[in-house]
Design a protein around this motif. Structure first.
Motif, short mmCIF file in Angstrom:
data_model
loop_
_atom_site.label_atom_id
_atom_site.label_comp_id
_atom_site.label_asym_id
_atom_site.label_seq_id
_atom_site.Cartn_x
_atom_site.Cartn_y
_atom_site.Cartn_z
N THR A 85 0.62 41.17 -0.65
CA THR A 85 -0.75 41.17 -0.15
C THR A 85 -1.65 40.18 -0.89
O THR A 85 -2.58 39.65 -0.30
CB THR A 85 -1.36 42.58 -0.24
OG1 THR A 85 -1.22 43.06 -1.59
CG2 THR A 85 -0.63 43.52 0.70
N ASN A 89 3.21 54.34 4.80
CA ASN A 89 2.97 54.24 3.36
C ASN A 89 2.19 52.96 3.04
O ASN A 89 2.73 51.86 3.08
CB ASN A 89 4.29 54.27 2.59
CG ASN A 89 4.08 54.28 1.09
OD1 ASN A 89 2.95 54.32 0.60
ND2 ASN A 89 5.18 54.23 0.35
N ASP A 90 0.90 53.11 2.75
CA ASP A 90 0.07 51.95 2.43
C ASP A 90 -0.15 51.80 0.93
O ASP A 90 -1.08 51.12 0.49
CB ASP A 90 -1.30 52.08 3.13
CG ASP A 90 -1.17 51.94 4.64
OD1 ASP A 90 -0.27 51.21 5.07
OD2 ASP A 90 -1.96 52.57 5.36
N THR A 91 0.69 52.46 0.14
CA THR A 91 0.55 52.38 -1.31
C THR A 91 0.73 50.95 -1.79
O THR A 91 1.68 50.26 -1.41
CB THR A 91 1.58 53.29 -2.00
OG1 THR A 91 1.42 54.62 -1.54
CG2 THR A 91 1.40 53.24 -3.52
N ILE A 92 -0.19 50.49 -2.61
CA ILE A 92 -0.11 49.14 -3.18
C ILE A 92 0.69 49.20 -4.48
O ILE A 92 0.42 50.01 -5.36
CB ILE A 92 -1.51 48.57 -3.45
CG1 ILE A 92 -2.28 48.43 -2.14
CG2 ILE A 92 -1.41 47.23 -4.17
CD1 ILE A 92 -1.72 47.41 -1.19
N HIS A 93 1.69 48.35 -4.58
CA HIS A 93 2.51 48.23 -5.78
C HIS A 93 2.19 46.91 -6.47
O HIS A 93 1.71 45.96 -5.85
CB HIS A 93 4.00 48.28 -5.43
CG HIS A 93 4.40 49.49 -4.65
ND1 HIS A 93 4.77 50.67 -5.24
CD2 HIS A 93 4.48 49.69 -3.30
CE1 HIS A 93 5.07 51.55 -4.31
NE2 HIS A 93 4.91 50.99 -3.12
N HIS A 119 8.72 44.33 2.95
CA HIS A 119 7.69 44.44 1.92
C HIS A 119 6.77 43.20 2.04
O HIS A 119 7.25 42.06 2.03
CB HIS A 119 8.28 44.49 0.52
CG HIS A 119 8.90 45.81 0.18
ND1 HIS A 119 10.14 46.19 0.68
CD2 HIS A 119 8.46 46.85 -0.56
CE1 HIS A 119 10.44 47.40 0.22
NE2 HIS A 119 9.43 47.82 -0.53
N GLU A 134 0.57 41.78 -5.92
CA GLU A 134 0.48 43.09 -5.28
C GLU A 134 1.26 43.05 -3.97
O GLU A 134 1.27 42.03 -3.27
CB GLU A 134 -0.97 43.45 -4.98
CG GLU A 134 -1.79 43.80 -6.20
CD GLU A 134 -3.20 44.23 -5.84
OE1 GLU A 134 -3.92 44.69 -6.76
OE2 GLU A 134 -3.59 44.10 -4.66
N TYR A 135 1.91 44.16 -3.64
CA TYR A 135 2.66 44.23 -2.39
C TYR A 135 2.69 45.66 -1.89
O TYR A 135 2.41 46.61 -2.62
CB TYR A 135 4.08 43.69 -2.57
CG TYR A 135 4.97 44.52 -3.45
CD1 TYR A 135 5.82 45.50 -2.91
CD2 TYR A 135 4.99 44.35 -4.84
CE1 TYR A 135 6.65 46.27 -3.73
CE2 TYR A 135 5.81 45.11 -5.65
CZ TYR A 135 6.64 46.08 -5.08
OH TYR A 135 7.45 46.84 -5.89
N ARG A 136 3.05 45.80 -0.62
CA ARG A 136 3.19 47.12 -0.01
C ARG A 136 4.31 47.06 1.03
O ARG A 136 4.77 45.97 1.41
CB ARG A 136 1.88 47.54 0.68
CG ARG A 136 1.43 46.61 1.78
CD ARG A 136 0.21 47.14 2.51
NE ARG A 136 -0.30 46.19 3.49
CZ ARG A 136 0.22 45.97 4.70
NH1 ARG A 136 1.31 46.65 5.08
NH2 ARG A 136 -0.31 45.08 5.51
N THR A 137 4.75 48.21 1.48
CA THR A 137 5.77 48.25 2.52
C THR A 137 5.18 47.75 3.83
O THR A 137 4.01 48.00 4.14
CB THR A 137 6.34 49.66 2.71
OG1 THR A 137 5.26 50.55 2.99
CG2 THR A 137 7.06 50.12 1.47
N SER A 138 5.97 47.02 4.62
CA SER A 138 5.46 46.41 5.84
C SER A 138 5.39 47.40 6.99
O SER A 138 4.56 47.26 7.89
CB SER A 138 6.36 45.23 6.26
OG SER A 138 6.45 44.28 5.23
#
Length: 579
Positions: A260, A284-288, A257, A276-280
């Motif tokens: 960003t 899946n480029d969804t921002i969490h 993860h 904010e983060y996303r899977t590396s």
């Protein structure tokens, strides 16, 4: 309505699962009632630069190598104790070095003609070190190449002996002429007095005397063969470290993860720090998003600055932006012909220093003893070469087969007796279970120890400073079929500016805006400093120092806390063993 237990805990975000991030998480995990911690890292394994890779055991005589970090000084108390608590034991190894080639060759194993040639400069260098030590604050701002001119050293002495030695031990690479001269006092205790009352007058040190990596010799510049430690299998060490941390139930690892950006550190809603983060990996480029109370940035300085973005304060931009990074590439290979072409790999009596007949009998006997030892046991771990086009720039190599103990049949957890231990530095009672491994033995060395023959050795060659030196590199001479692995990486430059613009000002950004910075880059690029910096960040958040009562571990921790955080120990610790 009852507040959930988790809501009463301080929520801590740690970005980075290298040595500093893991140390911070470990210290915080000892207080599960106080902290809820989330560790983010873009990779699928913890460890940062401390990685291991698999190799062909049938071909090379061992099933893996440690790829990024090789070992440490016996003085690295926090690293050694942490590893031992997890059930992993470093292995002692004699640090033999081969500097230069042909007429420019010298070594710490036996005296050569080059050390005889520079005998006057070597003696004068000892005097210079004493002066630098006394005037350290001044020389901290003087680069090495200027210092060499100040003391009127010959150009050849600086290029053939000083630059390679310092570049090797301190990881300064092709920036060595421009680093702070104060680093040279690594030959001695490196003192840096900053008149505060944190631990008493005249007791401040920039680098503690126990961190000294080597000692000066007026005969050969580098005294004898230092004892170093080679690390056990680092992949397993860091997996065990993560498992240990997870047992607290208060730490969550989000590997693969990528954080960003830091959205804000001043919010009054739901939490102070928003990230904010996303899977590396994957599509899946969804921002969490997530919210925390405190942030520990256990990443390199430019990554920290990028994550903070517009949230960075003026002081953070000034300090973090002053850390200069260089891009290097390490090629792991099996090309003995390349090594023989560019380095002195085996003992050659033609390079023995010739002593005059009038030399004292003891000196002659010592030289003969050194020659005899080298003839039987010359097995360098480190090599350096200079580029003929520019002798201030170097290339470095390792013989991993000589260095790493698995090639001699040691198991991945190292030479540890899990049923009982005795007489070991930094002894621990709560020793963990190391991962059992199998050994692979091929051949025998001069002492009858399992070791593959020279043509089956695994080497690493580091080509330094892509932007400033790539035109000098000879990496195209290593054929593809001899290459095992290629790894690009970056490391901080230890230029004198680092000690003028970064180190003294870390205390003014640590702890501000609910943010702490951890990483060896804050002082000097060493695993021990990375671990200590993580402990210091956790301590600032209220955690205990994990190794309280171990004076060796405490020494560097106290010094780092004062230098990079500008704070004294808490009152209860000043009254106890940490005081």
């Amino acid at each position: 309505m009852t507040t959930p237990i988790a809501d009463s805990k301080k929520r801590v975000c740690i970005v980075g699962a290298g040595a500093s991030g893991m140390a911070a998480a470990y210290a915080l995990s000892k207080h599960p009632e106080k902290y809820q911690v989330t560790v983010f890292d873009k990779e699928d394994n913890p460890g940062g630069m401390a990685t291991s890779i698999d190799i062909d055991s049938e071909k090379f005589g061992a099933p893996y190598i440690n790829d990024g970090v090789q070992g440490c000084s016996p003085a690295f108390a926090n690293t050694i104790r942490m590893f031992r608590m997890l059930g992993y034991e470093p292995t002692q190894v004699g640090m033999q070095i081969s500097f230069g080639k042909d007429k420019d060759f010298w070594s710490n194993v036996f005296p050569t003609e080059l050390t005889t040639q520079f005998q006057k400069d070597i003696v004068k260098f000892g005097t210079a070190l004493k002066i630098i030590k006394k005037l350290e604050v001044v020389f901290a701002l003087i680069p090495v190449h200027v210092m060499l001119r100040i003391f009127r050293f010959s150009k050849d002495f600086g290029e053939k002996m000083v630059y390679p030695l310092v570049a090797l031990f301190f990881g300064t690479g092709n920036q060595t002429p421009y680093i702070s001269s104060a680093i040279l006092v690594g030959f001695y205790p490196l003192h840096f007095n900053i008149h505060t009352d944190y631990y008493g007058p005249q007791e401040r040190v920039f680098m503690d005397s126990s961190m000294r990596l080597f000692e000066y010799s007026k005969k050969s510049l580098l005294a004898s063969i230092p004892t170093m430690y080679a690390f056990p299998k680092l992949h397993d060490v860091y997996q065990a470290w993560m498992t240990n941390i997870l047992t607290s139930g208060s730490v969550n690892f989000k590997l693969q993860h990528t954080v960003t950006r830091v959205v804000t550190r001043e919010s009054k809603q739901a939490g102070v720090v928003h990230i904010e983060y996303r899977t590396s990996k994957g599509s899946n480029d969804t921002i969490h998003t997530d919210v925390f109370d405190e942030l520990i940035l256990a990443v390199d300085a430019d990554s920290a600055l990028r994550l903070l973005g517009q949230q960075a304060s003026w002081m953070e931009r000034r300090v973090l932006g002053s850390v200069k990074y260089l891009h290097d590439v390490t090629i792991t290979h099996n090309d003995i012909e390349y090594m023989k072409k560019h380095y002195e790999v085996t003992y050659n009596p033609a390079y023995n220093a010739s002593l005059p007949p009038e030399a004292p009998a003891q000196e002659q006997d010592e030289a003969k003893e050194a020659f005899s030892f080298a003839e039987k046991h010359f097995r360098p771990l480190y090599y350096t070469k200079q580029y003929p086009e520019d002798k201030t720039k170097i290339e470095m190599s390792f013989d991993l087969t000589h260095y790493q103990p698995q090639f001699r049949g040691e198991k991945p957890e190292g030479p540890i007796n899990l049923k009982g231990t005795s007489n070991r530095e930094h002894e621990v009672d709560d020793i963990g279970e190391g991962q059992a491994g199998v050994s692979a033995r091929t051949g025998r060395d001069a002492e009858g120890t399992a070791e593959p023959p020279l043509n089956a050795h695994v080497f690493q060659t580091i080509f330094l400073d892509r932007d400033g030196s790539q035109h000098l590199w000879t990496w195209d001479e290593i054929p593809e079929d001899k290459r095992v692995y290629e790894k690009w990486w970056k490391q901080q430059s230890h230029r004198w500016q680092h000690y003028a613009r970064v180190v003294p000002f870390m205390m003014f950004i640590n702890g501000k805006h609910h943010t702490h910075f951890a990483g060896a880059w804050s002082v000097l690029n060493m695993h021990e400093l990375a671990v200590t910096s993580g402990f210091a960040a956790a301590y600032r958040l209220g955690a205990d120092f994990p190794f309280k009562g171990d004076s060796d571990c405490e020494r560097l921790f106290k010094l780092y806390l004062g230098l990079s955080h500008g704070v004294r120990l808490r009152r209860e610790d000043r009254q106890g063993t940490l005081g």
